[in-house]
Design an enzyme around this catalytic site. Sequence first.
Site, short mmCIF file in Angstrom:
data_model
loop_
_atom_site.label_atom_id
_atom_site.label_comp_id
_atom_site.label_asym_id
_atom_site.label_seq_id
_atom_site.Cartn_x
_atom_site.Cartn_y
_atom_site.Cartn_z
N CYS A 1 0.82 -1.22 0.00
CA CYS A 1 0.00 0.00 0.00
C CYS A 1 0.85 1.26 0.00
O CYS A 1 1.98 1.26 0.48
CB CYS A 1 -0.88 0.02 1.24
SG CYS A 1 -1.83 -1.47 1.49
N ARG A 6 5.13 0.26 -6.15
CA ARG A 6 5.15 -0.62 -4.99
C ARG A 6 4.18 -1.78 -5.14
O ARG A 6 4.26 -2.75 -4.39
CB ARG A 6 4.80 0.18 -3.73
CG ARG A 6 5.81 1.26 -3.41
CD ARG A 6 5.26 2.22 -2.38
NE ARG A 6 4.95 1.56 -1.14
CZ ARG A 6 5.78 1.48 -0.11
NH1 ARG A 6 6.96 2.04 -0.19
NH2 ARG A 6 5.44 0.86 0.98
N TRP A 19 -3.00 -2.71 -1.49
CA TRP A 19 -2.57 -4.05 -1.89
C TRP A 19 -3.31 -4.99 -0.95
O TRP A 19 -3.04 -5.02 0.25
CB TRP A 19 -1.06 -4.15 -1.71
CG TRP A 19 -0.41 -5.35 -2.30
CD1 TRP A 19 -0.05 -5.55 -3.60
CD2 TRP A 19 0.05 -6.52 -1.60
NE1 TRP A 19 0.57 -6.76 -3.74
CE2 TRP A 19 0.65 -7.36 -2.54
CE3 TRP A 19 0.00 -6.93 -0.27
CZ2 TRP A 19 1.20 -8.60 -2.19
CZ3 TRP A 19 0.54 -8.14 0.09
CH2 TRP A 19 1.13 -8.97 -0.89
N ASN A 31 -1.73 1.62 6.09
CA ASN A 31 -0.85 0.54 5.63
C ASN A 31 -0.56 -0.34 6.83
O ASN A 31 -0.39 0.17 7.93
CB ASN A 31 0.50 1.08 5.13
CG ASN A 31 0.36 1.82 3.83
OD1 ASN A 31 -0.72 1.89 3.25
ND2 ASN A 31 1.47 2.39 3.37
N GLY A 32 -0.45 -1.65 6.59
CA GLY A 32 -0.12 -2.54 7.71
C GLY A 32 -1.27 -3.50 7.97
O GLY A 32 -2.20 -3.62 7.16
N GLU A 73 18.71 -16.38 -8.68
CA GLU A 73 18.27 -15.02 -8.99
C GLU A 73 17.75 -14.94 -10.43
O GLU A 73 16.74 -14.27 -10.70
CB GLU A 73 19.43 -14.03 -8.76
CG GLU A 73 19.15 -12.59 -9.12
CD GLU A 73 18.00 -11.93 -8.36
OE1 GLU A 73 17.49 -12.51 -7.40
OE2 GLU A 73 17.61 -10.83 -8.76
N LYS A 129 13.99 -13.81 -11.36
CA LYS A 129 13.68 -12.70 -12.27
C LYS A 129 12.65 -13.14 -13.30
O LYS A 129 11.70 -12.44 -13.57
CB LYS A 129 14.93 -12.18 -13.00
CG LYS A 129 15.92 -11.38 -12.19
CD LYS A 129 15.48 -9.99 -11.81
CE LYS A 129 14.68 -9.94 -10.55
NZ LYS A 129 15.28 -9.88 -9.28
N GLU A 151 9.16 -13.77 -11.64
CA GLU A 151 8.54 -12.53 -11.15
C GLU A 151 7.84 -11.75 -12.25
O GLU A 151 6.74 -11.27 -12.07
CB GLU A 151 9.61 -11.60 -10.57
CG GLU A 151 10.03 -11.87 -9.15
CD GLU A 151 11.10 -10.89 -8.68
OE1 GLU A 151 10.99 -10.41 -7.56
OE2 GLU A 151 12.05 -10.58 -9.43
N HIS A 211 19.39 -35.08 -9.13
CA HIS A 211 18.59 -35.59 -8.01
C HIS A 211 17.13 -35.15 -8.11
O HIS A 211 16.46 -35.00 -7.09
CB HIS A 211 19.20 -35.13 -6.68
CG HIS A 211 20.60 -35.60 -6.49
ND1 HIS A 211 20.91 -36.93 -6.28
CD2 HIS A 211 21.78 -34.95 -6.54
CE1 HIS A 211 22.22 -37.06 -6.18
NE2 HIS A 211 22.78 -35.87 -6.34
N LYS A 217 6.86 -3.99 -4.35
CA LYS A 217 8.27 -3.62 -4.29
C LYS A 217 8.80 -3.75 -2.88
O LYS A 217 9.91 -4.19 -2.64
CB LYS A 217 8.43 -2.18 -4.80
CG LYS A 217 9.85 -1.64 -4.77
CD LYS A 217 10.69 -2.34 -5.82
CE LYS A 217 12.14 -1.92 -5.81
NZ LYS A 217 12.99 -2.96 -6.41
C1 G6P Z 1 9.88 -7.97 -2.54
C2 G6P Z 1 10.39 -7.46 -3.87
C3 G6P Z 1 11.73 -8.11 -4.21
C4 G6P Z 1 12.72 -7.90 -3.08
C5 G6P Z 1 12.15 -8.38 -1.75
C6 G6P Z 1 13.05 -7.94 -0.59
O1 G6P Z 1 9.53 -9.30 -2.65
O2 G6P Z 1 9.43 -7.73 -4.88
O3 G6P Z 1 12.23 -7.55 -5.40
O4 G6P Z 1 13.89 -8.57 -3.37
O5 G6P Z 1 10.87 -7.80 -1.52
O6 G6P Z 1 13.02 -6.55 -0.51
P1 G6P Z 1 14.12 -5.68 0.18
O7 G6P Z 1 13.64 -4.26 0.00
O8 G6P Z 1 14.13 -6.08 1.63
O9 G6P Z 1 15.41 -5.94 -0.48
#
Ligand code: G6P
Length: 612
Positions: free
Chosen positions: A2, A27, A76, A102-103, A485, A489, A492, A508, A607
């Site tokens: 949010c 976000r 959100w 938010n929260g 990673e 990517k 995501e 395995h 985000k």
């Molecule tokens: C969310 C984002 C990711 C990020 C993760 C950790 O899941 O979508 O891209 O890596 O949070 O976020 P931070 O701000 O703690 O690195």
Amino acid sequence: MCGIVGYVGNREALPILIQGIKCLEYRGYDSAGVAIINNEQKLVIHKCKGKIVDLERSFPKNLNFQGNIGISHTRWATHGKSTEENAHPHTDCTGNIALVHNGIIENYKKLRAMLKKEGHRFVSETDTEILAHLIEKYYNNNNDLHLAVQCALNLVQGTFGIVVIDRANPQKIVAARRGSPLIIGIGNGENFVASDVSALISHTKSVIYLDDNETVEITKDRYIIKNLENAEIEKEISSVSWDVSDISKKGFNHFMLKEIFEQPESITNAFRGRFMENLDTARLGGLQLSANELLKIKHIQIVACGTSWHAGLIGKYLLEDIARIPVKVEYASEYRYHNPVIPSDTLVIAISQSGETADTLAALREAKARGAKVIGITNVIGSTIARETDSGSYIHAGAEIGVASTKAFTSQITILILLSIILGRMKSISPMEGREYIEELKKIPDKVQHILDKNDEIREIAKIYKHAKNALYLGRGVNFPVALEGALKLKEISYVHAEGYPAAEMKHGPIALIDKNMPVFFIVIKDFIHDKVINNMEEVKARSGKIIAIANENDIAVEKLADSIITIPKTLSNLSPLLTVIPLQLLAYHIAVLRGCNVDQPRNLAKSVTVE
Ligand code: G6P
């Protein structure tokens, strides 16, 4: 997650509130809303499911939204689906008080039942709505909005960043924070409040970061900060270093692509001024750890989430190899729930781009409560994790807007390399080795640029695999987390199921999945483990899998086996993740674009995840 914006001043509030939440779109959200006390002293609200453009298109013509005070929100969904009723702002029974939140209010069911018994009527499924009614309850008793907010929040368990307006107080905003970030923006004859500095920086660079359990009353000319017991608090005003240009696409189609291309510069910014050439080592001024304290470190534990967790895993390989210190890397979300063992002389490192991730924050608090020294590696200056850790290091990557983290990842790795050099030089590596790391690190930005120059070639490869339903990413050693990673990517932003594995682990289980339709991305640089990875490639080839290799130039063994190759310059094995991840970021980006996905705001993702 949010987003919140609040404004009080002499200007029209609506455009400021809408533009503010637009800055927070990155976000992630699924509904939006705005409330204004208009110039007829009426509280007007408009909200809708969907995007801010939908909100803008559907403003009711018969309502007057002209006024100088208001709040806006992007939601959100957590409690209750994404619907107009559940979107914020929410109001009390009288329709005079409106708030955004938010929260998560953990005891909302109990509070809702109590308020219902007292005659309050609810129209949404959200936990947030109870806050409006609780504030109403106390406001009726004391007629003081700030005090009513404090009384209400004293009953609440959970996390909140809230901003409240009241038709009877048309010159005042009240805001409060516990667990969800909230920042006051100080203007000239106007003031702001937001959950993220990006919503403020086009208006002011002077900000105050609220801490947990602080509340604030804001008018256009002043602000009074108090704790939940109503005692006044003095706070420091900070200056934001970001610029408005940091949150523009600068001619790129997407923020993600812009951020991938910024990496030569962001990596440089992470190491700039941090070498001690005369001693063949590095320094991280913000760490505030004496040589003696550094020498005492016997264990390191890293807590992080998502991409930052992958950076942490790379950190393990680096710190163990270069500094010979045992490192445990933990999902921050698991850390405090398994009664972590923290031996004495443990350094805990919290890694977070945003500095606001709820799980990482909770993990570092747990580590601190158990007496560990905790440092942060964060990007956002003044963020909660940056402030709550004992000390730390900023990665200075600049604003990262794309939900899929890219430049923050390489900058986090850069800091972990510097830390490994510092500790390594104290414990195990020679001046010559220290110098070699430094000299090689300095060459990395040009090498990254060299890979970025292959963007067109990488897009062509992406075209071949854009219809894949699954993908496997394999790497070994320090490039195993890069495989994780790369897979993250892709899933995501393109919603393709992808998994990362240590290459040898393939036999395995994942090997059962391999057929002619399965693209397998191999990271296979010329290091001590090269030949072993070639064996794994043979295994994939024998089962007709399609091989896409990230390899060094002129690698004949790879050329024989791979269907597609993206070559990268050579560097030290420990520094190679800074290069090997670049083609994987670009591949994921192009595949997502070719599949028509919303790259910067992928579905369901946020985000900065500020709820547990
Ligand atoms: C969310 C984002 C990711 C990020 C993760 C950790 O899941 O979508 O891209 O890596 O949070 O976020 P931070 O701000 O703690 O690195």
